[in-house]
Design an enzyme around this catalytic site. Structure first.
Site, PDB file in Angstrom:
ATOM      1  N   LYS A 206       0.829  -1.206   0.000  1.00  0.00           N
ATOM      2  CA  LYS A 206       0.000   0.000   0.000  1.00  0.00           C
ATOM      3  C   LYS A 206       0.866   1.260   0.000  1.00  0.00           C
ATOM      4  CE  LYS A 206      -3.699   0.058   2.599  1.00  0.00           C
ATOM      5  NZ  LYS A 206      -4.605   0.186   3.770  1.00  0.00           N
ATOM      6  N   GLU A 212      10.301  -5.367   3.796  1.00  0.00           N
ATOM      7  CA  GLU A 212      10.610  -6.634   3.145  1.00  0.00           C
ATOM      8  C   GLU A 212      10.217  -6.608   1.665  1.00  0.00           C
ATOM      9  OE1 GLU A 212       9.196  -7.594   7.420  1.00  0.00           O
ATOM     10  OE2 GLU A 212       8.675  -6.202   5.799  1.00  0.00           O
ATOM     11  N   GLY A 267      -4.884  -5.139   5.547  1.00  0.00           N
ATOM     12  CA  GLY A 267      -4.048  -6.088   4.832  1.00  0.00           C
ATOM     13  C   GLY A 267      -4.565  -7.517   4.877  1.00  0.00           C
ATOM     14  N   ARG A 268      -5.049  -7.953   6.042  1.00  0.00           N
ATOM     15  CA  ARG A 268      -5.487  -9.347   6.169  1.00  0.00           C
ATOM     16  C   ARG A 268      -6.839  -9.584   5.506  1.00  0.00           C
ATOM     17  NH1 ARG A 268      -5.151  -6.618  10.728  1.00  0.00           N
ATOM     18  NH2 ARG A 268      -6.858  -6.382  12.239  1.00  0.00           N
ATOM     19  N   GLU A 353      -4.181 -11.546  14.480  1.00  0.00           N
ATOM     20  CA  GLU A 353      -3.881 -10.136  14.259  1.00  0.00           C
ATOM     21  C   GLU A 353      -5.082  -9.264  14.608  1.00  0.00           C
ATOM     22  OE1 GLU A 353      -0.968  -8.613  11.086  1.00  0.00           O
ATOM     23  OE2 GLU A 353      -2.917  -8.213  10.194  1.00  0.00           O
ATOM     24  N   HIS A 384      -0.902 -38.450  13.036  1.00  0.00           N
ATOM     25  CA  HIS A 384       0.287 -39.223  13.392  1.00  0.00           C
ATOM     26  C   HIS A 384       1.273 -38.399  14.212  1.00  0.00           C
ATOM     27  CE1 HIS A 384      -0.778 -42.700  10.858  1.00  0.00           C
ATOM     28  NE2 HIS A 384      -1.375 -41.784  10.128  1.00  0.00           N
ATOM     29  N   LYS A 512       7.493  -3.360  12.838  1.00  0.00           N
ATOM     30  CA  LYS A 512       8.034  -2.721  11.636  1.00  0.00           C
ATOM     31  C   LYS A 512       8.962  -1.565  12.008  1.00  0.00           C
ATOM     32  CE  LYS A 512       3.972  -3.663   8.716  1.00  0.00           C
ATOM     33  NZ  LYS A 512       2.857  -3.033   7.964  1.00  0.00           N
TER      34      LYS A 512
END
Length: 549
Positions: A206, A212, A267-268, A353, A384, A512
């Site tokens: 955005k 990153e 964002g999510r 979040e 398992h 961040k």
């Protein structure tokens, strides 16, 4: 105490929990032949069996009363109407507008946002067609065959997991590769196997400054230039999903290849926006639109269905029941479908979040538990390994079992085995196995009574472990869209009940900021006084290890 814990429904639930904890679901099923038929709901192609939960009719009534008392219906209406419910950032929350096919306007600050939303969808469709048809070519005239999608968080996780889940629907026109990790190994591995002449980079940020994402995009740019491309050629090989048009154009991206974002989409929740461009490129626009249509159908169900039949509300109040009245620390998602294996990670971000918060909307310290730890993996693999803890460990770990009734290229033996494991695990968690049954199984094994008793104690499983079973005909784009929206609305309802702002993420933001400060320290642009002694020691060790030899 907060108003929540003082409320009449909360007090009723506290009282009911004491009596329910002494009851066993085995007995409820034995006494009520209609229990499974009564405790089920379906919508949008999704069937929910919630009969294997430690709830009675009285408990469900009290849970719905709690939702009413906390104003779930009013907050739901406020969200869909574009009111500012993200109060700490002063924003509306309108990811639902991105999949609004009603033809009705959605107003934010007096402006209908739907024309811009629909225009962006048209732009995604046109760009997808230009790539798939070969009309959009690289600077040497080659058609685009590979997409490298760079993002982080919701800008990465949603598109990646949706395209994995819908692998049978992928187009042969292009192949999409996702990069999020700032670890240089990842971007190096992806780019080293690509031909820059037929590769398109999709950068999603955005702000166009996420650490990153920006670094990975700069690395991709350096790779492209080193391979023979020029600054002018970047316009044919880089596109951006961003609200920072200035930064994107300065980078070299053509303005017509910049797709918009809006501050009313977190964002999510952003896969429904232009962040979903890689989904459209991977699956084709019609399948991307199918994803949106499924989510819209779930939005309509959530808005209109009564609480007793409302999938998100049912899942939400059951989660509150276990989190707050059974001290359940976590919730596990177990997809019995290989392509859906990424769903637990997606819901993990969505839930943790959103509802991992310390204070209420009003800023009051919370004296009750909120968001649970979300985890899980493919169901049969987990059987398992970690299923052992769910079966015999202390505490309550509610389970969502998820499975399609039909799968692509179906092998009936494989699929029957998959279903038998899914249904069998849910039954075993509910029923358990008594000491008496385990003791009887050891009869005739040549053991004395002491040894038989000892082994039976180890084999005993208490059962009474709650679970939901969520089935759907097949995992097509429509159903996946509905499934994801169901979990979105579940998290929203829980946030309202817990009096939270589910749409900010200050913990993420702090990480961040500190990451940027530490980077400055590593690069020598920060005062050591900015860091605690431990962090400074770690920075020094890193700098020493990477000093010129």
């Amino acid at each position: 105490m907060t108003t929540l814990t003082q409320s009449a429904p909360w007090q009723t639930l506290s009282s009911l929990a004491e009596s329910v904890k002494s009851a066993h679901m085995r007995d409820w099923f034995a006494d009520d032949a209609q229990r499974a038929e009564r405790l089920q709901a379906s919508a949008c192609g999704i069937f929910l069996d919630y009969s294997k939960n430690r709830v009675t009719d009285d408990v469900l009534t009290a849970l719905f009363d709690l939702a009413d008392a906390q104003g779930v219906d009013a907050q739901k209406a406020a969200m869909f109407n574009g009111e500012i419910i993200n109060t700490t950032e002063g924003r509306a929350v309108l990811h639902t507008a991105l999949r609004n096919f009603s033809g009705n306007p959605v107003m934010v600050d007096g402006k209908d946002v739907m024309p811009e939303v629909l225009a962006t969808l048209d732009k995604i469709q046109a760009f997808t067609h230009s790539i798939h048809s070969g009309e959009h070519k690289g600077y040497t005239g080659k058609a685009i065959k590979h997409i490298v999608a760079i993002g982080i968080g919701g800008s990465f996780l949603g598109p990646k997991i949706m395209t994995e889940a819908l692998k049978p629907y992928r187009t042969d026109a292009v192949k999409v590769h996702f990069v999020a990790n700032v670890d240089g190994c990842h971007i190096h591995d992806v780019l080293s196997e690509r031909d820059h002449e037929d590769t398109l980079i999709v950068m999603s940020s955005k702000s166009f400054s996420t650490q990153e994402t920006l670094q990975n995009t700069l690395t991709a740019k350096a790779w492209f230039l080193k391979q023979g491309g020029t600054q002018e050629d970047i316009a044919k090989h880089f596109v951006a999903v961003s609200s920072n048009v200035k930064a994107a154009t300065e980078f070299g991206i053509a303005e017509e290849n910049i797709f918009p974002m809006w501050d009313w989409v977190g964002g999510r929740y952003s896969l429904w926006s232009a962040i979903g461009l890689p989904i459209s490129l991977a699956l084709g626009f019609d399948n991307f639109k199918g994803l949106l249509e499924g989510a819209y159908a779930m939005d309509e169900h959530f808005k209109t269905a009564p609480k007793e039949q409302n999938l998100p509300v049912l899942l939400a109040v059951l989660g509150v029941w276990y989190r707050n009245f059974f001290d359940a620390q976590s919730q596990v998602l177990l997809p019995y479908y290989h392509y859906l294996r990424g769903l637990p990670a997606y819901v993990q971000q969505l839930d943790m979040e959103s509802n991992g918060k310390l204070v209420t909307q009003a800023g009051e310290a919370i004296d009750y538990e909120t968001g649970p730890i979300i985890w899980g993996s493919e169901g049969t693999n987990g059987q398992h390994s970690f299923h052992q803890l769910i079966h015999q460990g202390h505490g309550v770990i509610p389970v969502d079992f998820l499975m399609p009734l039909n799968v692509p290229n179906q092998d009936d033996t494989h699929h029957a085995m998959l279903a038998s494991n899914c249904f069998g695990q849910a039954q075993a968690l509910m029923q358990g196995k008594t000491f008496e049954d385990c003791y009887a199984d050891l009869n005739g094994k040549g053991l004395d009574d002491a040894e038989q008793t000892r082994l039976a104690q180890h084999k005993t499983m208490p059962g009474n472990k709650p679970s939901n079973t969520i089935l759907f005909e097949k995992l097509d784009p429509f159903t996946l869209g509905a499934l994801v929206a169901m979990y979105e609305h579940k998290v929203f309802v829980q946030g309202v009940i817990w009096q939270l702002n589910s749409f900010d993420q200050w913990g993420v933001e702090l990480g961040k900021v500190l990451g940027n400060q530490v980077l400055a320290g590593i690069q020598g642009d920060a005062d050591s006084a900015d860091f605690d002694s431990s962090t400074q020691q770690l920075i020094n060790r890193f700098k020493q290890a990477n000093a010129p030899k």
